[in-house]
Scaffold this motif. Structure first.
Motif, PDB file in Angstrom:
ATOM      1  N   GLY A   1       0.805  -1.207   0.000  1.00 16.89           N
ATOM      2  CA  GLY A   1       0.000   0.000   0.000  1.00 16.89           C
ATOM      3  C   GLY A   1       0.840   1.259   0.000  1.00 16.89           C
ATOM      4  O   GLY A   1       2.067   1.226  -0.174  1.00 16.89           O
ATOM      5  N   LEU A   2       0.177   2.380   0.231  1.00 19.18           N
ATOM      6  CA  LEU A   2       0.873   3.663   0.255  1.00 19.18           C
ATOM      7  C   LEU A   2       1.350   4.022   1.650  1.00 19.18           C
ATOM      8  O   LEU A   2       2.433   4.576   1.825  1.00 19.18           O
ATOM      9  N   LYS A   3       0.563   3.715   2.680  1.00 22.38           N
ATOM     10  CA  LYS A   3       0.938   4.042   4.056  1.00 22.38           C
ATOM     11  C   LYS A   3       1.611   2.869   4.764  1.00 22.38           C
ATOM     12  O   LYS A   3       2.471   3.065   5.614  1.00 22.38           O
ATOM     13  N   ARG A   4       1.184   1.656   4.456  1.00 17.69           N
ATOM     14  CA  ARG A   4       1.746   0.437   5.070  1.00 17.69           C
ATOM     15  C   ARG A   4       1.707   0.508   6.594  1.00 17.69           C
ATOM     16  O   ARG A   4       2.636   0.062   7.280  1.00 17.69           O
ATOM     17  N   SER A   5       0.648   1.062   7.114  1.00 17.88           N
ATOM     18  CA  SER A   5       0.503   1.196   8.565  1.00 17.88           C
ATOM     19  C   SER A   5       0.034  -0.117   9.169  1.00 17.88           C
ATOM     20  O   SER A   5      -0.209  -1.096   8.465  1.00 17.88           O
TER      21      SER A   5
ATOM     22  N   ALA B   1      -1.013 -13.011   4.762  1.00 14.73           N
ATOM     23  CA  ALA B   1      -0.454 -12.737   3.438  1.00 14.73           C
ATOM     24  C   ALA B   1      -0.874 -11.340   2.990  1.00 14.73           C
ATOM     25  O   ALA B   1      -2.036 -10.953   3.132  1.00 14.73           O
ATOM     26  N   HIS B   2       0.058 -10.576   2.459  1.00 14.23           N
ATOM     27  CA  HIS B   2      -0.135  -9.216   1.936  1.00 14.23           C
ATOM     28  C   HIS B   2      -0.255  -8.154   3.030  1.00 14.23           C
ATOM     29  O   HIS B   2      -0.258  -6.957   2.716  1.00 14.23           O
ATOM     30  N   LEU B   3      -0.382  -8.526   4.279  1.00 17.84           N
ATOM     31  CA  LEU B   3      -0.520  -7.537   5.345  1.00 17.84           C
ATOM     32  C   LEU B   3       0.812  -6.815   5.562  1.00 17.84           C
ATOM     33  O   LEU B   3       1.882  -7.408   5.428  1.00 17.84           O
ATOM     34  N   SER B   4       0.734  -5.540   5.918  1.00 16.72           N
ATOM     35  CA  SER B   4       1.952  -4.762   6.184  1.00 16.72           C
ATOM     36  C   SER B   4       2.759  -5.408   7.304  1.00 16.72           C
ATOM     37  O   SER B   4       2.218  -6.110   8.163  1.00 16.72           O
ATOM     38  N   HIS B   5       4.038  -5.139   7.331  1.00 22.00           N
ATOM     39  CA  HIS B   5       4.881  -5.724   8.378  1.00 22.00           C
ATOM     40  C   HIS B   5       4.472  -5.248   9.784  1.00 22.00           C
ATOM     41  O   HIS B   5       4.443  -6.065  10.714  1.00 22.00           O
ATOM     42  N   PRO B   6       4.108  -3.968   9.986  1.00 23.03           N
ATOM     43  CA  PRO B   6       3.565  -3.592  11.307  1.00 23.03           C
ATOM     44  C   PRO B   6       2.279  -4.341  11.638  1.00 23.03           C
ATOM     45  O   PRO B   6       2.057  -4.739  12.789  1.00 23.03           O
ATOM     46  N   GLY B   7       1.436  -4.538  10.624  1.00 24.49           N
ATOM     47  CA  GLY B   7       0.196  -5.277  10.844  1.00 24.49           C
ATOM     48  C   GLY B   7       0.456  -6.721  11.206  1.00 24.49           C
ATOM     49  O   GLY B   7      -0.218  -7.291  12.080  1.00 24.49           O
ATOM     50  N   VAL B   8       1.419  -7.353  10.531  1.00 26.09           N
ATOM     51  CA  VAL B   8       1.791  -8.732  10.865  1.00 26.09           C
ATOM     52  C   VAL B   8       2.214  -8.833  12.322  1.00 26.09           C
ATOM     53  O   VAL B   8       1.785  -9.734  13.056  1.00 26.09           O
ATOM     54  N   ALA B   9       3.048  -7.896  12.762  1.00 24.90           N
ATOM     55  CA  ALA B   9       3.519  -7.922  14.152  1.00 24.90           C
ATOM     56  C   ALA B   9       2.348  -7.825  15.123  1.00 24.90           C
ATOM     57  O   ALA B   9       2.322  -8.525  16.146  1.00 24.90           O
TER      58      ALA B   9
ATOM     59  N   CYS C   1      14.310 -15.210  -0.856  1.00 21.71           N
ATOM     60  CA  CYS C   1      13.880 -14.261  -1.890  1.00 21.71           C
ATOM     61  C   CYS C   1      13.506 -12.953  -1.208  1.00 21.71           C
ATOM     62  O   CYS C   1      12.427 -12.845  -0.618  1.00 21.71           O
ATOM     63  N   LYS C   2      14.379 -11.968  -1.287  1.00 22.70           N
ATOM     64  CA  LYS C   2      14.192 -10.731  -0.543  1.00 22.70           C
ATOM     65  C   LYS C   2      13.241  -9.799  -1.291  1.00 22.70           C
ATOM     66  O   LYS C   2      13.647  -8.826  -1.938  1.00 22.70           O
ATOM     67  N   VAL C   3      11.966 -10.138  -1.217  1.00 25.25           N
ATOM     68  CA  VAL C   3      10.875  -9.330  -1.767  1.00 25.25           C
ATOM     69  C   VAL C   3      10.014  -8.903  -0.594  1.00 25.25           C
ATOM     70  O   VAL C   3       9.776  -9.682   0.331  1.00 25.25           O
ATOM     71  N   ASN C   4       9.515  -7.671  -0.622  1.00 22.14           N
ATOM     72  CA  ASN C   4       8.859  -7.138   0.575  1.00 22.14           C
ATOM     73  C   ASN C   4       7.612  -7.904   0.977  1.00 22.14           C
ATOM     74  O   ASN C   4       7.198  -7.846   2.127  1.00 22.14           O
ATOM     75  N   ARG C   5       7.002  -8.659   0.077  1.00 22.36           N
ATOM     76  CA  ARG C   5       5.804  -9.404   0.456  1.00 22.36           C
ATOM     77  C   ARG C   5       6.140 -10.707   1.182  1.00 22.36           C
ATOM     78  O   ARG C   5       5.246 -11.377   1.704  1.00 22.36           O
ATOM     79  N   ASN C   6       7.403 -11.105   1.220  1.00 22.82           N
ATOM     80  CA  ASN C   6       7.802 -12.336   1.877  1.00 22.82           C
ATOM     81  C   ASN C   6       8.147 -12.090   3.351  1.00 22.82           C
ATOM     82  O   ASN C   6       8.453 -10.972   3.755  1.00 22.82           O
ATOM     83  N   LEU C   7       8.107 -13.154   4.145  1.00 23.44           N
ATOM     84  CA  LEU C   7       8.250 -13.026   5.588  1.00 23.44           C
ATOM     85  C   LEU C   7       9.714 -12.955   6.014  1.00 23.44           C
ATOM     86  O   LEU C   7      10.571 -13.672   5.497  1.00 23.44           O
ATOM     87  N   THR C   8       9.979 -12.110   6.989  1.00 23.68           N
ATOM     88  CA  THR C   8      11.297 -12.035   7.610  1.00 23.68           C
ATOM     89  C   THR C   8      11.435 -13.178   8.618  1.00 23.68           C
ATOM     90  O   THR C   8      10.444 -13.794   9.038  1.00 23.68           O
ATOM     91  N   ASP C   9      12.652 -13.446   9.055  1.00 25.74           N
ATOM     92  CA  ASP C   9      12.861 -14.497  10.054  1.00 25.74           C
ATOM     93  C   ASP C   9      12.110 -14.226  11.359  1.00 25.74           C
ATOM     94  O   ASP C   9      11.489 -15.145  11.914  1.00 25.74           O
ATOM     95  N   PRO C  10      12.135 -12.986  11.901  1.00 27.18           N
ATOM     96  CA  PRO C  10      11.351 -12.746  13.117  1.00 27.18           C
ATOM     97  C   PRO C  10       9.859 -13.000  12.907  1.00 27.18           C
ATOM     98  O   PRO C  10       9.172 -13.490  13.828  1.00 27.18           O
ATOM     99  N   GLU C  11       9.329 -12.698  11.710  1.00 22.81           N
ATOM    100  CA  GLU C  11       7.913 -12.967  11.445  1.00 22.81           C
ATOM    101  C   GLU C  11       7.649 -14.466  11.378  1.00 22.81           C
ATOM    102  O   GLU C  11       6.612 -14.947  11.875  1.00 22.81           O
ATOM    103  N   ILE C  12       8.556 -15.217  10.789  1.00 24.66           N
ATOM    104  CA  ILE C  12       8.406 -16.668  10.741  1.00 24.66           C
ATOM    105  C   ILE C  12       8.401 -17.248  12.154  1.00 24.66           C
ATOM    106  O   ILE C  12       7.569 -18.105  12.487  1.00 24.66           O
ATOM    107  N   ILE C  13       9.295 -16.767  12.992  1.00 31.40           N
ATOM    108  CA  ILE C  13       9.357 -17.234  14.383  1.00 31.40           C
ATOM    109  C   ILE C  13       8.062 -16.887  15.115  1.00 31.40           C
ATOM    110  O   ILE C  13       7.495 -17.717  15.842  1.00 31.40           O
TER     111      ILE C  13
END
Length: 395
Positions: A225-229, A252-260, A281-293
């Protein structure tokens, strides 16, 4: 002059026939592509193992397109015959209600929509093209299409709406290769900001939902999105209501702050239905290691996709590499399939060729028991836990 009017009428009629007749198929042929490139040799061990698996895919977008699930097709990546060939056990079908023009992974507004033209070209009901609740009506139309396919399948497809259905499906497949189908949503912009619409969708059969798609909505920010809040108060209310009803929360597709935020507040297993891992695959829609944990701590699963946005290529070797990373990080119990078939993606294979994944996992060194978990066992566990209303779980 009369001749010119007749000629103009013929041109208009021809254009209409092309637009309404051939247009939807031509569009899909250009968007859901199977290349056949990079497929790997399949051993007899893989074939034998694959034939015994309960296979579950967390995300397919076939309901968006103008073709029957029951009709064998050269278009797209999923239909009944190809699911049977691939030994699919349970396919989750998502409702795509809105996509932005110029859709991309980096930044999309919510002020445009490609699906309106597609719905018009497919001659869908007017309520799915115009109106204040058009997105809700599109989801209701999609679940109606799925229900129709189930009724016309002569028992080949069975609906999954509760944990008992999942158990019954496993038992039924010991004697007959029936296929379960479950309805989900690709973003809850279809609620139109009214939580009462969640009840309507749940009553219609919704049992899994992503909160956002390619743009920010009333629930929170999209990673595209534009704000990714993060989540809005409405978004937090919806997450709580989903957990209460037995609708599985999909990040899936949720902003990283939203995932947290979702992972911090989760009382049920959470899924990422289709995507990849940034370590591979370092694409912003994929999960980081802390998100996987964090997702693993909820008991949830990551549905790894087969397209380049998830893997940075379309090879089954990269799927296995992503699975290995998750297994090394949090254990094999948190890996699942998330194809995104028929979601405007290019893949090396279609659903009939899922033995390719089984072979790649064998080659990566996973045991037969681990492969059974990845191909469907983990998803079955999460579905059984997540489809039960929270009050019944606590009772």
């Amino acid at each position: 002059m009369k001749m010119w009017r007749s000629l103009l009428a013929l041109v208009v009629l021809t254009a209409a026939i092309v637009f309404f007749g051939a247009g939807p198929g031509v569009t899909e042929n250009g968007m859901n592509v199977v290349t056949g490139k990079g497929l790997i040799p399949v051993s007899q061990r893989a074939r034998d193992l694959h034939s015994r698996l309960m296979i579950v895919d967390l995300h397919g977008d076939t309901l968006m397109w103008q073709r029957s699930l029951l009709a064998s097709s050269s278009r797209g990546q999923i239909d009944l015959a190809r699911m049977q060939q691939g030994n699919m056990g349970l396919q989750i079908f998502s409702s795509v209600t809105k996509t932005p023009k110029g859709q991309n992974y980096d930044g999309n507004g919510a002020d445009s929509d490609n699906i309106t033209l597609l719905a018009f070209a497919q001659m869908q009901p007017l309520r799915t093209i115009f109106g204040d609740t058009v997105l809700l009506n599109r989801s209701l139309y999609h679940v109606h299409k799925l229900d129709q396919a189930v009724r016309a399948s002569k028992g080949a497809l069975v609906p999954i709406t509760n944990a008992g259905h999942v158990q019954a499906l496993e038992e039924a497949r010991e004697n007959r290769k029936v296929i379960g189908v479950l309805f989900s949503a690709e973003g809850l912009q279809s609620l139109h900001g009214d939580i009462a619409n969640l009840d309507r969708l749940h009553k219609a059969g919704l049992r899994m939902a992503g909160l956002t798609h390619f743009f920010d909505n009333e629930l929170g920010g999209s990673m595209h999105g534009l704000k990714r809040s993060g989540l809005t108060p409405f978004g937090r209310d919806v997450v709580r209501a989903m957990e209460d009803k037995g609708i599985i929360v999909d990040i899936a597709h949720l902003s990283h702050p939203g995932v947290a935020q979702v992972l911090a507040m989760a009382r049920r297993p959470v899924v990422s239905s289709h995507g990849g891992v940034q370590a591979v695959c370092k694409v912003n829609r994929n999960l980081t290691d802390p998100e996987i944990i964090g997702l693993a701590k909820t008991g949830g699963v990551i549905g790894i996709g087969y397209w380049d946005g998830a893997l940075c290529d379309t090879s089954v070797r990269s799927f296995a590499k992503s699975a290995r990373h998750v297994a090394n990080l949090v254990g094999v119990d948190h890996i699942a399939l998330g194809s995104d078939f028929d979601g405007a993606v290019t893949t090396a294979m279609d659903v009939s060729q899922l033995v390719q994944i089984t072979q790649a996992l064998i080659d990566e060194g996973f045991s037969d028991d681990e492969i059974a978990k990845i191909m469907g066992g983990n998803a079955v566990r999460v579905l059984k836990a997540g489809l039960m209303p929270l009050a019944e779980c606590q009772g």
